[in-house]
Design an enzyme around this catalytic site. Sequence first.
Site, PDB file in Angstrom:
ATOM      1  N   MET A   1       0.836  -1.182   0.000  1.00  0.00           N
ATOM      2  CA  MET A   1       0.000   0.000   0.000  1.00  0.00           C
ATOM      3  C   MET A   1       0.877   1.240   0.000  1.00  0.00           C
ATOM      4  SD  MET A   1      -3.224  -1.089   2.362  1.00  0.00           S
ATOM      5  CE  MET A   1      -2.236  -1.499   3.779  1.00  0.00           C
ATOM      6  N   GLY A   2       1.509   1.518  -1.154  1.00  0.00           N
ATOM      7  CA  GLY A   2       2.138   2.812  -1.344  1.00  0.00           C
ATOM      8  C   GLY A   2       1.018   3.808  -1.129  1.00  0.00           C
ATOM      9  N   THR A   3       1.063   4.533  -0.052  1.00  0.00           N
ATOM     10  CA  THR A   3      -0.151   4.982   0.610  1.00  0.00           C
ATOM     11  C   THR A   3      -0.048   6.420   1.080  1.00  0.00           C
ATOM     12  OG1 THR A   3      -0.552   2.758   1.426  1.00  0.00           O
ATOM     13  CG2 THR A   3      -1.545   4.485   2.680  1.00  0.00           C
ATOM     14  N   THR A   4      -1.203   7.002   1.376  1.00  0.00           N
ATOM     15  CA  THR A   4      -1.256   8.209   2.197  1.00  0.00           C
ATOM     16  C   THR A   4      -2.248   7.960   3.321  1.00  0.00           C
ATOM     17  OG1 THR A   4      -0.804   9.620   0.293  1.00  0.00           O
ATOM     18  CG2 THR A   4      -1.711  10.678   2.238  1.00  0.00           C
TER      19      THR A   4
END
Length: 236
Positions: A12-15
């Site tokens: 989850m390359g995420t914010t």
Amino acid sequence: MEDLGLNAPHSMGTTIIGVTYKDGVILGADSRTSTGVYVANRASDKITQLTDNVYVCRSGSAADSQIVSDYVRYFLHQHTIQLGQPATVKVAANLVRLLSYGNKDMLQTGMIVGGWDKYEGGKIYGIPLGGTIIEQPFSIGGSGSSYLYGFLDQAWKDGMTKEEAEDLVKKAVSLAIARDGASGGVVRTVIINEEGVTRNFYPGDQLPLWHEELAPQDSLLDIWGTAASPEPMTTE
């Protein structure tokens, strides 16, 4: 053939973001889960319930963050039965910290725990990679967070109303989506206060646009689905 990393772990390359306001906390996250450069899920839910009054935002390896959340939810359920009352936010955050720190050589996940309890009100705890724990008035994590530190330092203020805080969360996540290629999809928020929990969902056409960002467009599949079926091509 180019290797797109389709067999890579789900990441989850995420914010993710959590902010306190005068009556509680608001958690927010984007919804993109990737496998290499392939978007495996464009509408995943990265805000997970731990108890009735405590939620966690997950970033990093999807598998790692899910198993930590499952263990903590199980332990908190036992804790609640033994005490006869809901666990506090601090207890939940420290359980996440214990599991993250005790297994830091195997886990690739950063988390934000947020919630409300009758003893301390709304609290946010950041638990980044490695398993430390930091109580903060607001916390951000994931690949998109690097675009948000200056924005939040300027925009966050003490004693915000619920509307101001949710607008800030929505604006921050949409900004990260615009700048960070690994963040995307919709924005989900969870509001936790004395009255309970409210979940909100904001699709792309309800998010603010940023510099050089294009307005959402219907996909060709949507257009074809609503248009009349085209005549089959024939050759003379």
